[in-house]
Write an enzyme that holds these catalytic residues in place. Structure first.
Site, PDB file in Angstrom:
ATOM      1  N   ASP A 111       0.841  -1.180   0.000  1.00  0.00           N
ATOM      2  CA  ASP A 111       0.000   0.000   0.000  1.00  0.00           C
ATOM      3  C   ASP A 111       0.883   1.241   0.000  1.00  0.00           C
ATOM      4  O   ASP A 111       1.880   1.308   0.715  1.00  0.00           O
ATOM      5  CB  ASP A 111      -0.900  -0.028   1.249  1.00  0.00           C
ATOM      6  CG  ASP A 111      -1.956   1.041   1.222  1.00  0.00           C
ATOM      7  OD1 ASP A 111      -2.484   1.333   0.136  1.00  0.00           O
ATOM      8  OD2 ASP A 111      -2.275   1.589   2.295  1.00  0.00           O
TER       9      ASP A 111
ATOM     10  N   GLU B 283       0.632  -0.781  -5.204  1.00  0.00           N
ATOM     11  CA  GLU B 283      -0.498   0.158  -5.174  1.00  0.00           C
ATOM     12  C   GLU B 283       0.048   1.490  -5.683  1.00  0.00           C
ATOM     13  O   GLU B 283       0.696   2.236  -4.950  1.00  0.00           O
ATOM     14  CB  GLU B 283      -1.051   0.272  -3.750  1.00  0.00           C
ATOM     15  CG  GLU B 283      -2.317   1.118  -3.653  1.00  0.00           C
ATOM     16  CD  GLU B 283      -2.040   2.581  -3.422  1.00  0.00           C
ATOM     17  OE1 GLU B 283      -2.214   3.383  -4.377  1.00  0.00           O
ATOM     18  OE2 GLU B 283      -1.653   2.941  -2.303  1.00  0.00           O
TER      19      GLU B 283
ATOM     20  N   ASP C   4     -11.236   1.679   0.143  1.00  0.00           N
ATOM     21  CA  ASP C   4     -11.363   3.117   0.369  1.00  0.00           C
ATOM     22  C   ASP C   4     -12.429   3.766  -0.513  1.00  0.00           C
ATOM     23  O   ASP C   4     -12.756   4.935  -0.315  1.00  0.00           O
ATOM     24  CB  ASP C   4     -10.024   3.815   0.104  1.00  0.00           C
ATOM     25  CG  ASP C   4      -9.040   3.655   1.256  1.00  0.00           C
ATOM     26  OD1 ASP C   4      -9.488   3.484   2.404  1.00  0.00           O
ATOM     27  OD2 ASP C   4      -7.823   3.702   1.007  1.00  0.00           O
TER      28      ASP C   4
END
Length: 493
Positions: A294, A341, A394
């Protein structure tokens, strides 16, 4: 990675009777559902013990597992709990995680299990000592950290008295003796968590399902990791961060995102030959078949914001040493089973870092219709080395996003699919599965066609996130058939 597809669902969102999804029978049933519908990937959020806001991205440890995810029925099978003792959790809601009520009650049950574990220790002794031998390098610091946290739950480690905060060896030796019982309780919890986790992983792998984990770039300030490795972070003499991580204004927030996590001292990491990071990566690659880093761009350079700032608008890009780190990892294991990501502000240097290690990047269908035909998230612009998502944890659910689409998105959706945006759900999902992206992932909320009330996280909002759970009765036969037929149709089986 061969052409495949899968679902995104955190363990906590699984069904179950006792207040939260766990590593028990419903996790195994979810693996069966994946297999039956032709899915090869189960993507999961970070599994660590949750801290502020119950976020799995703000954990007390980059290595430990969350005690909340331990399955209590499996402890009944292990004769460490009695089924009647679980009834205290039966009145917890089934549709969401009520963290405030769950946490203290589950702790009491795990403490009971620990007392019985001690009495029947010979049954577990060999496996337990093997576990301690393999995990002592992080577990000893974590167990002591949690024992000290139990004494002052509201105080971060940098508010502890000097000897604890500065990790004076004599003070810590005394604490190891003084808090030995609580330390051993936390070791027990981790032993049980990892026992249950690897049994589930073996079951999933045997059915051809890969477990896809999430590795946040940063770790929480109030964590065993920062406490035990203070030299690796940009902190002052009192253990307070001088700069914190985040991102400048972006799709999710006009003022950026300010995460509050201390940033890494990459020069010191290099001095230590990246030992902490390498250990973390090896650990995660043992836990999972595939991991997503991430905020991957933070391995090239990262947005450092003065800790006194209230938003992430004012910051600076500081260089990182991700190239050296990943070269070292590749020299040890070869090909990297890592997804980058790469959303947000991505520079040519970040792209170069991703491509240097042949890492798949990410595409998100919900980002595809805000501009013109050159939008990189539109399926016709993909290359194969990507993972495409209908949405992430998200994002809003796809149905929720379509209902609130901007005028520009509505116009582009109609132009692209020939349908009004209110009828674009199936075309959006199918275009992700039909794309050349090697892997396609859909959140479970999209399988169930749920609206905004069921989203997992709203970035920038501190409360009410991470609570959503599904129930088996929500899966209709038509949804199972659609998922399997679509997966077969687009050669992702």
């Amino acid at each position: 990675m061969t052409r495949n597809s899968g679902l995104l669902l955190h363990v906590s969102s699984l069904p179950g009777q006792y207040g939260i999804g766990t590593l028990g029978k419903d996790a195994y049933a979810f693996v069966d559902f994946l297999i039956e519908s032709g899915q090869k990937v189960w993507q999961i959020l970070p599994l660590g013990p949750v801290g502020f806001g119950n976020s799995p991205y703000q954990s007390y440890s980059a290595f430990a597992g969350s005690e909340l995810l331990i399955d209590l029925e499996l402890l009944v099978s292990d004769k460490l709990l009695e089924r009647a003792e679980l009834e205290v959790l039966l009145d917890l809601p089934a549709k969401k995680v009520a963290f405030e009520r769950l946490i203290p009650e589950k702790r009491k049950l795990l403490e009971k299990a620990y007392q019985r574990f001690k009495k029947s220790f010979d049954l577990f002794k060999d496996d337990y000592y093997t576990f301690l031998g393999e995990h002592a390098w992080w577990l000893n610091d974590y167990a002591l950290f949690q024992a000290l946290k139990d004494e002052e739950p509201e105080a971060a480690w940098n508010e502890w008295e000097g000897g604890y905060k500065k990790r004076d060896s004599h003070v810590l030796d005394v604490a190891q003796h003084e808090y030995s019982e609580v330390i051993n309780y936390h070791r027990f919890v981790q032993f049980i968590f990892f026992k249950q986790w690897f049994e589930l992983k073996s079951y999933a792998n045997a059915g051809g399902v890969q477990l896809f984990g999430d590795l946040p770039l940063y770790v929480a300030l109030d964590s065993a990791d920062v406490w035990a490795n203070q030299d690796l972070f940009v902190l002052n003499e009192e253990g307070e961060p001088t700069h914190v991580g985040g991102v400048p204004p972006d799709y999710f927030s006009e003022t950026g995102q300010l995460w509050g996590c201390p940033v890494f001292d990459w020069e010191q990491l290099a001095e230590r030959k990246y030992d902490w990071w390498i250990a973390r990566l090896h650990f995660c690659l043992n836990m999972f078949d595939l991991i997503r880093i991430d905020h991957f761009r933070g391995l090239e350079s990262f947005w450092a914001v003065d800790a006194a700032e209230e938003t992430a608008e004012n910051g600076e890009w500081w260089p990182a040493k991700g190239m050296e780190l990943l070269k070292l990892l590749r020299s040890q294991i070869g090909e990297l089973p890592v997804v980058a990501e790469d959303l947000g502000i991505i520079t040519p240097e970040v792209e170069q870092l991703r491509k240097a290690f042949d890492l798949p990047g990410m595409k998100v269908m919900q980002f595809a219709f805000a501009s013109d035909a050159e939008n990189e998230h539109l399926p016709h612009n993909y290359e194969s080395n990507f993972v495409v998502y209908t949405g992430t944890h998200d994002n809003d659910t796809t149905l929720g996003w379509l209902k609130s689409a901007t005028k520009t998105e509505q116009r582009n959706l109609k132009k692209y699919f020939g349908h009004n945006h209110s009828r674009a759900f199936v075309p959006v999902v199918e275009s992700a599965w039909a794309s050349v992206a090697r892997t396609a992932i859909m959140p479970m909320q999209d399988v169930l066609r749920l609206d905004s009330k069921c989203r997992m996280n709203v970035p920038g909002v501190a409360q009410g996130n991470w609570e959503w759970r599904f129930q088996w009765k929500q899966i209709r036969p038509a949804q199972r058939i659609f998922l399997k037929r679509m997966t077969e149709k687009y050669n992702r089986c």
